[in-house]
Enzyme design. Structure first.
Site, short mmCIF file in Angstrom:
data_model
loop_
_atom_site.label_atom_id
_atom_site.label_comp_id
_atom_site.label_asym_id
_atom_site.label_seq_id
_atom_site.Cartn_x
_atom_site.Cartn_y
_atom_site.Cartn_z
N SER A 44 67.65 -2.01 7.41
CA SER A 44 67.53 -2.72 8.69
C SER A 44 66.52 -2.01 9.60
CB SER A 44 68.91 -2.84 9.33
OG SER A 44 68.91 -3.82 10.34
N ASP A 140 73.23 -11.93 3.50
CA ASP A 140 72.76 -11.27 4.72
C ASP A 140 72.66 -12.29 5.86
OD1 ASP A 140 71.35 -9.90 6.74
OD2 ASP A 140 70.30 -8.67 5.27
N HIS A 177 74.54 -7.94 5.01
CA HIS A 177 73.57 -7.05 5.65
C HIS A 177 74.10 -5.62 5.50
CE1 HIS A 177 70.27 -6.06 8.30
NE2 HIS A 177 71.08 -5.32 9.03
#
Length: 471
Positions: A44, A140, A177
């Site tokens: 991320s 995600d 995620h």
């Protein structure tokens, strides 16, 4: 017992408590680690920072892992006025750079080209030689597939056709995620495979750390799944933020580094930098990222030092309430954040310099007949396979052959280094591969045959987090 004796006992106990308490973090030690063999990965915001750092210092970074992240200069902080320097990058970062579609790749190419031309980042020929792993989880719900597509597109541009096998892009795992781990049985405190929540470490039966490290370095020794022989050390990050204090850069006071025992004893080692994502710093999830993401088990048996720098949240200036890495210029408010001069990039580089300060030049490997490499298919997606083989001193170029159902091998590419991503494959199909060193225009002995099946193509996922995992 007399009053004097009680007093002396109390003082002794107090002193003992001080001695037994946690030691203050010290600066990093130097090791025999060649800075030119370093690598970096992140999830991320850490993935965006990994792209920035790996591009700025590409002469030192031989491989990059991009987990749920996007292209270089995605947030596009650039101009000198407050509106463009503060508001627009945040809008990009929380909008198009997460939910997509991201900015046109041509803008990233132009910025990288300009910064390389000005000397603010390393020449981009070094990016053209990097090994790159990119990942998007089917479930995600935070970063869209189009964003990781752009990260892959950024690298394809600079790798070119000659080095296309340097990029492996995995899009067929049902993760949310997260950084993905293989845990059996599942660890309490970590997530189910399709989760999109703290601590953003999902258990999918997929050893992401091992796959990306082997894509970068070639086939490695098996990880240590038992008691690690190396040591996790705390270190003082303020040494590396000077002249600023850590808070001014939204960085934690303390970072972590895992040092294998052989590295501590002076063996030749390498450094991998592992960057957490937003809300994964020590203040939010304690040492979950440092201890539970799988890097240390591989590092312990493969001469790898793992550096875990730490951010911290800040609610005023700099404004970073979720402890993200600075990939939209919340510290610098200008485009230097994607260059060597960026405040956080400069800090991480100072840490890397410290860890590699005692590198001893390795002697040139003696010429020897090429041996047969040991080949492994370390991962497959629906349309690609990631191949890695054992390192052979003095051998840098390899020819890769593939056979399908007919069993007939044909050359599909060449590679520099010890891994190759074979792309354009058919889903749910069985393939075999061989690899051999290129020696004086000819070929050395062929490796063993490695066989693997590609995965099924995932069905469209319109509600990430609730779609089939399908691993």
């Amino acid at each position: 017992m007399s009053v004097g004796t009680l007093r002396r006992t109390a003082i002794a106990l107090t002193c003992a408590g001080i001695v037994a308490g946690p030691a203050l973090a010290e600066p990093l030690s130097g090791y025999n680690a060649d800075i030119g063999k370093s690598s970096i990965s992140g999830i991320s915001s850490g993935a965006f920072m990994a792209v920035q750092f790996g591009t700025a210092w590409s002469s030192a970074i031989k491989g990059v892992g991009v987990i749920a992240g996007g292209q270089y200069w995605c947030a596009q902080a650039d101009a000198n006025d407050f509106i463009n320097n503060f508001t627009l990058p945040i809008l990009h970062a929380t909008g198009s750079c997460m939910s997509g579609p991201p900015p046109a790749l041509s803008t990233s190419f132009a910025k990288a080209d300009a910064k390389a031309a000005s000397g603010d980042i390393d020449p981009l020929r070094f990016v053209s030689a990097q090994k790159v792993y990119v990942f998007h989880g089917i479930n995600d719900a935070v970063v869209a597939r189009s964003v990781t597509d752009a990260a892959a597109g950024f690298y394809r541009h600079y790798l070119g056709e000659a080095n296309r096998g340097n990029l492996y892009y995995q899009t067929a795992i049902g993760a949310g995620h997260s950084l993905v781990v293989a845990r059996e049985p599942h660890l309490p405190g970590l997530n189910a495979c399709n989760d999109n929540k703290i601590p953003y470490i999902d258990q999918c039966g997929y050893d992401q750390a091992g796959i990306l490290l082997q894509h970068i370095y070639g086939a490695l020794n098996a990880p240590n799944r038992g008691q690690l022989t190396g040591t996790m050390k705390r270190f003082d990050q303020s040494v590396y933020t000077r002249p600023h204090d850590t808070g001014a850069l939204s960085l934690g006071d303390t970072g972590y580094v895992f040092v294998p025992r052989d590295c501590a004893d002076g063996a030749a080692c390498r450094v991998h930098i592992a960057l957490h994502g937003c809300k994964q710093d020590f203040g939010e999830i304690d040492r979950r990222f440092v201890d539970d993401t799988g890097y240390n088990a591989w590092a312990d048996t493969n001469h790898l030092i793992v550096l875990y720098p730490q951010t911290k949240s800040s609610s005023f200036l700099p404004f970073n309430p979720q402890a993200c890495w600075d990939w939209w210029s919340y510290v610098d408010h200008q485009d230097s954040y994607v260059t060597k001069a960026g405040s956080q990039i400069r800090t991480i580089k100072a840490m890397l310099d410290a860890l590699t300060a005692r590198a001893v030049p390795a002697p040139a490997p003696a010429a020897a007949p090429a041996a047969a490499p040991a080949l492994t298919a370390i991962d497959t997606s629906d349309t690609a396979a990631d191949l890695a083989w054992t390192r052979q001193d003095g051998q840098l170029a390899y020819r890769i052959s593939r056979a399908g159902a007919d069993g007939q091998f044909s050359v599909v590419g060449t590679a520099a280094g010890f891994s190759f991503a074979d792309t354009g494959l058919t889903p749910r199909s069985l393939y075999s591969w061989r690899v051999s060193a290129i020696v004086n225009g000819g070929e050395g002995p062929a490796s063993n045959e490695a066989t693997a099946a590609t995965r099924a193509t995932p069905a469209p996922c319109n509600s990430p987090g609730s779609c089939p995992i399908g691993n």
